[in-house]
Write a protein that holds these residues in place. Structure first.
Motif, PDB file in Angstrom:
ATOM      1  N   VAL A  71       0.849  -1.209   0.000  1.00 55.15           N
ATOM      2  CA  VAL A  71       0.000   0.000   0.000  1.00 55.15           C
ATOM      3  C   VAL A  71       0.879   1.252   0.000  1.00 55.15           C
ATOM      4  CG1 VAL A  71      -1.707   1.328   1.320  1.00 55.15           C
ATOM      5  CG2 VAL A  71      -1.937  -1.158   1.128  1.00 55.15           C
ATOM      6  N   ALA A  72       1.901   1.271   0.836  1.00 52.61           N
ATOM      7  CA  ALA A  72       2.741   2.460   0.975  1.00 52.61           C
ATOM      8  C   ALA A  72       3.472   2.805  -0.320  1.00 52.61           C
ATOM      9  CB  ALA A  72       3.736   2.265   2.113  1.00 52.61           C
ATOM     10  N   THR A  73       3.994   1.787  -1.026  1.00 50.10           N
ATOM     11  CA  THR A  73       4.686   2.092  -2.280  1.00 50.10           C
ATOM     12  C   THR A  73       3.689   2.512  -3.350  1.00 50.10           C
ATOM     13  OG1 THR A  73       4.733  -0.254  -2.915  1.00 50.10           O
ATOM     14  CG2 THR A  73       6.701   0.640  -1.826  1.00 50.10           C
ATOM     15  N   ARG A  74       2.543   1.859  -3.393  1.00 52.24           N
ATOM     16  CA  ARG A  74       1.523   2.243  -4.383  1.00 52.24           C
ATOM     17  C   ARG A  74       1.029   3.667  -4.159  1.00 52.24           C
ATOM     18  NH1 ARG A  74      -0.857  -1.871  -7.543  1.00 52.24           N
ATOM     19  NH2 ARG A  74      -1.856  -0.129  -8.583  1.00 52.24           N
ATOM     20  N   ASN A  75       0.908   4.068  -2.883  1.00 51.46           N
ATOM     21  CA  ASN A  75       0.444   5.417  -2.556  1.00 51.46           C
ATOM     22  C   ASN A  75       1.596   6.410  -2.426  1.00 51.46           C
ATOM     23  OD1 ASN A  75      -2.180   4.540  -2.619  1.00 51.46           O
ATOM     24  ND2 ASN A  75      -2.417   4.440  -0.408  1.00 51.46           N
TER      25      ASN A  75
END
Length: 185
Positions: A71-75
């Motif tokens: 989630v963190a890399t995608r966001n």
């Protein structure tokens, strides 16, 4: 510069003061992101509450970190990537696993890769994961409950990553060694 204040227990809205102080006591310092989230006591309490619940779900510690870092890399949340890289490092996770998660590339462990791909599918399809992708996730040894736990993790870290980006949350000095920037598109 975003118009947000990095609060302390003295400057935060009254409804956030006890929460901020509890975080400061537990960690020994107050992360800037927490001080920024304190502008909305409900957001801060909501994130910390669902984060605590996510920590008790059926996914193991490394599995939860796979969800969080996906989630963190995608966001593109530099802070969450750094913070959760530090967490995996403390857990003695393989450097190859950490590197692949930070890069958003296939993981060296097939089961964790199935989890990463399923998390991406949840994000890409806004929960309406195609049957073939759900079947692949379950075939990797996960249960239907784990699929819902992924949704819990996606929701939890959507709160965090979006709040951090909106407020321009800085990287706290202890995380400098884990700094991350998204790849150029």
């Amino acid at each position: 510069m975003p118009p947000f204040t990095t609060h302390t227990a003295d400057t935060a809205p009254a409804a956030a003061r006890a929460t901020i102080e509890a975080v400061r006591r537990r960690l020994g310092h107050l992360p800037a992101a927490v001080g920024l989230m304190a502008e909305s006591p409900e957001l801060l309490t909501g994130f910390l509450t669902v984060n605590g619940i996510f920590d008790t779900c059926a996914l193991g510690p490394v599995e939860r970190e796979v969800v969080v870092l996906t989630v963190a890399t995608r966001n593109e949340c530099h802070l969450c990537v750094a913070m959760h890289t530090a967490t995996l490092t403390r857990q003695d996770a393989a450097p190859e696993l950490i590197g692949a998660l930070r890069a958003g590339t296939p993981l060296p462990d097939d089961r964790l890769e199935a989890l990463r791909r399923f998390t991406v599918a949840v994000l890409d399809h806004r929960g309406a994961v195609p049957e073939a992708q759900l079947t692949a996730f379950l075939s990797a040894g996960y249960q239907p409950r784990h699929a819902l736990d992924v949704v819990l993790g996606v929701g939890t870290y959507t709160i965090s990553t979006l709040a951090n980006r909106l407020t321009g949350a800085p990287l706290d000095p202890p995380l400098a060694a884990y700094a991350w920037e998204p790849a150029a598109r």
